[in-house]
Design a protein around this motif. Structure first.
Motif, PDB file in Angstrom:
ATOM      1  N   LYS A  65     -31.616  -6.294 -25.487  1.00 32.38           N
ATOM      2  CA  LYS A  65     -30.537  -7.256 -25.231  1.00 32.38           C
ATOM      3  C   LYS A  65     -29.363  -6.592 -24.500  1.00 32.38           C
ATOM      4  O   LYS A  65     -28.630  -7.246 -23.763  1.00 32.38           O
ATOM      5  CB  LYS A  65     -30.015  -7.839 -26.551  1.00 32.38           C
ATOM      6  N   LEU A  66     -29.183  -5.293 -24.741  1.00 33.58           N
ATOM      7  CA  LEU A  66     -28.081  -4.568 -24.093  1.00 33.58           C
ATOM      8  C   LEU A  66     -28.393  -4.264 -22.628  1.00 33.58           C
ATOM      9  O   LEU A  66     -27.558  -3.736 -21.907  1.00 33.58           O
ATOM     10  CB  LEU A  66     -27.796  -3.255 -24.838  1.00 33.58           C
ATOM     11  N   GLN A  67     -29.636  -4.569 -22.208  1.00 30.51           N
ATOM     12  CA  GLN A  67     -30.079  -4.328 -20.824  1.00 30.51           C
ATOM     13  C   GLN A  67     -29.767  -2.914 -20.343  1.00 30.51           C
ATOM     14  O   GLN A  67     -29.112  -2.719 -19.306  1.00 30.51           O
ATOM     15  CB  GLN A  67     -29.438  -5.353 -19.879  1.00 30.51           C
ATOM     16  N   PRO A  68     -30.250  -1.899 -21.068  1.00 35.08           N
ATOM     17  CA  PRO A  68     -29.945  -0.526 -20.657  1.00 35.08           C
ATOM     18  C   PRO A  68     -30.669  -0.157 -19.366  1.00 35.08           C
ATOM     19  O   PRO A  68     -31.783  -0.618 -19.128  1.00 35.08           O
ATOM     20  CB  PRO A  68     -30.479   0.314 -21.825  1.00 35.08           C
ATOM     21  N   ASP A  69     -30.030   0.663 -18.540  1.00 31.80           N
ATOM     22  CA  ASP A  69     -30.739   1.191 -17.368  1.00 31.80           C
ATOM     23  C   ASP A  69     -31.151   2.645 -17.617  1.00 31.80           C
ATOM     24  O   ASP A  69     -31.758   3.287 -16.771  1.00 31.80           O
ATOM     25  CB  ASP A  69     -29.911   1.056 -16.079  1.00 31.80           C
ATOM     26  N   PHE A  70     -30.818   3.169 -18.824  1.00 32.26           N
ATOM     27  CA  PHE A  70     -31.203   4.535 -19.165  1.00 32.26           C
ATOM     28  C   PHE A  70     -31.061   4.717 -20.676  1.00 32.26           C
ATOM     29  O   PHE A  70     -30.060   4.309 -21.257  1.00 32.26           O
ATOM     30  CB  PHE A  70     -30.273   5.522 -18.434  1.00 32.26           C
ATOM     31  N   VAL A  71     -32.088   5.305 -21.299  1.00 31.95           N
ATOM     32  CA  VAL A  71     -32.025   5.571 -22.740  1.00 31.95           C
ATOM     33  C   VAL A  71     -32.278   7.064 -22.952  1.00 31.95           C
ATOM     34  O   VAL A  71     -33.205   7.627 -22.362  1.00 31.95           O
ATOM     35  CB  VAL A  71     -33.075   4.737 -23.508  1.00 31.95           C
ATOM     36  N   VAL A  72     -31.420   7.702 -23.769  1.00 26.71           N
ATOM     37  CA  VAL A  72     -31.551   9.142 -24.026  1.00 26.71           C
ATOM     38  C   VAL A  72     -31.835   9.374 -25.501  1.00 26.71           C
ATOM     39  O   VAL A  72     -31.132   8.834 -26.365  1.00 26.71           O
ATOM     40  CB  VAL A  72     -30.235   9.904 -23.705  1.00 26.71           C
ATOM     41  N   GLY A  73     -32.855  10.186 -25.785  1.00 25.82           N
ATOM     42  CA  GLY A  73     -33.160  10.538 -27.171  1.00 25.82           C
ATOM     43  C   GLY A  73     -33.571  11.981 -27.275  1.00 25.82           C
ATOM     44  O   GLY A  73     -33.518  12.730 -26.303  1.00 25.82           O
ATOM     45  N   PHE A  74     -34.012  12.361 -28.491  1.00 25.33           N
ATOM     46  CA  PHE A  74     -34.346  13.753 -28.731  1.00 25.33           C
ATOM     47  C   PHE A  74     -35.651  13.907 -29.513  1.00 25.33           C
ATOM     48  O   PHE A  74     -35.805  13.300 -30.570  1.00 25.33           O
ATOM     49  CB  PHE A  74     -33.208  14.426 -29.515  1.00 25.33           C
ATOM     50  N   SER A  75     -36.544  14.692 -28.987  1.00 25.50           N
ATOM     51  CA  SER A  75     -37.691  15.269 -29.697  1.00 25.50           C
ATOM     52  C   SER A  75     -38.848  14.334 -29.999  1.00 25.50           C
ATOM     53  O   SER A  75     -38.764  13.115 -29.882  1.00 25.50           O
ATOM     54  CB  SER A  75     -37.232  15.947 -30.998  1.00 25.50           C
ATOM     55  N   ASP A  76     -39.927  14.961 -30.448  1.00 23.30           N
ATOM     56  CA  ASP A  76     -41.156  14.261 -30.845  1.00 23.30           C
ATOM     57  C   ASP A  76     -40.879  13.183 -31.882  1.00 23.30           C
ATOM     58  O   ASP A  76     -41.611  12.198 -31.970  1.00 23.30           O
ATOM     59  CB  ASP A  76     -42.145  15.284 -31.420  1.00 23.30           C
ATOM     60  N   ILE A  77     -39.835  13.365 -32.696  1.00 20.17           N
ATOM     61  CA  ILE A  77     -39.550  12.416 -33.770  1.00 20.17           C
ATOM     62  C   ILE A  77     -39.211  11.039 -33.198  1.00 20.17           C
ATOM     63  O   ILE A  77     -39.393  10.025 -33.850  1.00 20.17           O
ATOM     64  CB  ILE A  77     -38.419  12.952 -34.680  1.00 20.17           C
ATOM     65  N   ILE A 123     -36.376  11.823 -23.099  1.00 21.32           N
ATOM     66  CA  ILE A 123     -36.402  12.469 -24.405  1.00 21.32           C
ATOM     67  C   ILE A 123     -36.307  13.970 -24.162  1.00 21.32           C
ATOM     68  O   ILE A 123     -37.245  14.580 -23.641  1.00 21.32           O
ATOM     69  CB  ILE A 123     -37.706  12.137 -25.179  1.00 21.32           C
ATOM     70  N   SER A 124     -35.188  14.542 -24.529  1.00 19.58           N
ATOM     71  CA  SER A 124     -35.028  15.989 -24.343  1.00 19.58           C
ATOM     72  C   SER A 124     -35.670  16.686 -25.538  1.00 19.58           C
ATOM     73  O   SER A 124     -35.885  16.078 -26.574  1.00 19.58           O
ATOM     74  CB  SER A 124     -33.547  16.339 -24.256  1.00 19.58           C
ATOM     75  N   ASN A 125     -35.970  17.963 -25.383  1.00 19.34           N
ATOM     76  CA  ASN A 125     -36.617  18.672 -26.484  1.00 19.34           C
ATOM     77  C   ASN A 125     -36.132  20.112 -26.544  1.00 19.34           C
ATOM     78  O   ASN A 125     -36.905  21.030 -26.748  1.00 19.34           O
ATOM     79  CB  ASN A 125     -38.142  18.608 -26.308  1.00 19.34           C
ATOM     80  N   HIS A 126     -34.825  20.279 -26.368  1.00 19.00           N
ATOM     81  CA  HIS A 126     -34.257  21.622 -26.340  1.00 19.00           C
ATOM     82  C   HIS A 126     -34.057  22.129 -27.766  1.00 19.00           C
ATOM     83  O   HIS A 126     -33.753  21.369 -28.665  1.00 19.00           O
ATOM     84  CB  HIS A 126     -32.932  21.606 -25.580  1.00 19.00           C
ATOM     85  N   ARG A 127     -34.257  23.439 -27.958  1.00 12.71           N
ATOM     86  CA  ARG A 127     -34.219  23.989 -29.314  1.00 12.71           C
ATOM     87  C   ARG A 127     -33.340  25.225 -29.439  1.00 12.71           C
ATOM     88  O   ARG A 127     -33.220  25.771 -30.527  1.00 12.71           O
ATOM     89  CB  ARG A 127     -35.644  24.395 -29.733  1.00 12.71           C
ATOM     90  N   SER A 128     -32.793  25.699 -28.329  1.00 11.54           N
ATOM     91  CA  SER A 128     -32.045  26.962 -28.353  1.00 11.54           C
ATOM     92  C   SER A 128     -30.615  26.730 -27.869  1.00 11.54           C
ATOM     93  O   SER A 128     -30.296  25.664 -27.326  1.00 11.54           O
ATOM     94  CB  SER A 128     -32.723  27.970 -27.420  1.00 11.54           C
TER      95      SER A 128
END
Length: 272
Positions: free
Chosen positions: A65-77, A94-99
């Motif tokens: 409903k928010l009509q996003p043009d980009f969604v950012v998340g993190f990791s396999d979870i 989905i970024s997966n940085h750990r350090s």
């Protein structure tokens, strides 16, 4: 650069806290249309942005409903949330940085993605300088404490890689370096809690993901009374939003809190 600053995504949904904190730090928060319900930093985000996701689940309908043009998340979870949004035609990262280096690189990349690459570089450089200063101060300590970092209690789970690296920058040595390299929490579960007794940490840092750390419960574990940290009352909570998210909080307030605890421990060693 686009004219009038209209380059890059205009309607971003952040599925975890760190992209929200980064975008606010860069002055790009006008692009955010939805955030994670777990967001605590910056506190203004909670007041002005709709909360559309938890860590492992999200209100897909609300997000669409928010009509996003980009969604950012993190990791396999967050893989399931990401897959669902991708099927609905939404662009997802989905970024997966750990350090620690990964966090700095993430900040630079996220900035570049929204057309604020220059600002992001300046910001990341500043964070890096702050870490260097803490590292230089802690290098002066006469002795490095052995540190056990616990991110969950039942079962005990030791700290992830960026946490172990920040412990080192703050002047301590993580007692489970071999587990810190494991990106998945299930691989950081202590097979035998008595291993902590054997490794004899001088300081125990607790950050139980989303619930209050209980030093009394840790001290009461069978056999743990002989651990130097338990004997000397060196059990300290670091609140999870400050350290368990791979974003700016860990590189600022999180590592500073660790450095403060380690310096206080060091100051007491002279009295023994």
């Amino acid at each position: 650069m686009g004219h009038g600053g209209v380059s890059g995504p205009q309607r971003i949904v952040c599925l975890t806290e760190e992209p929200t904190e980064v975008l606010y730090a860069l002055g790009e928060q006008h692009r955010i249309v939805g955030i994670s319900g777990f967001t605590v930093r910056p506190s203004i985000a909670r007041r002005e942005k709709p909360k559309v996701s938890a860590f492992t689940s999200a209100k897909i309908g609300e997000i669409l409903k928010l009509q996003p043009d980009f969604v950012v998340g993190f990791s396999d979870i967050q893989a399931d949330i990401a897959a669902e949004l991708i099927r609905q035609g939404v662009e997802v990262w989905i970024s997966n940085h750990r350090s620690v280096d990964g966090i700095l690189d993430y900040i630079r990349r996220l900035g570049a993605l929204v057309g604020a690459g220059e600002k992001a570089n300046v910001y990341a450089d500043g964070l890096q300088r702050g870490l260097r200063e803490i590292g230089q101060a802690s290098a002066q300590l006469p002795r490095r404490p052995r540190v056990y970092f616990e991110e969950w209690d039942e079962p005990p789970i030791s700290g992830i890689r960026w946490v172990a690296e920040l412990v080192r920058i703050a002047g301590g040595d993580d007692v489970f370096p071999e587990l810190a390299a494991e990106s998945l929490a299930k691989h950081r579960i202590l097979a035998d809690a008595n291993e902590v007794v054997r490794r004899a940490p001088d300081i125990i840092l607790g950050s139980w993901c989303g619930k209050k750390f209980r030093p009394d419960k840790v001290a009461a574990r069978p056999g743990w009374e002989v651990i130097p940290a338990v004997r000397d009352g060196e059990l300290h909570e670091i609140k999870s939003p400050l350290i368990l998210q791979p974003g700016p909080a860990a590189l600022t307030d999180g590592v500073r809190e660790m450095a403060r605890i380690i310096q206080a421990w060091s100051a007491k060693q002279g009295d023994r």
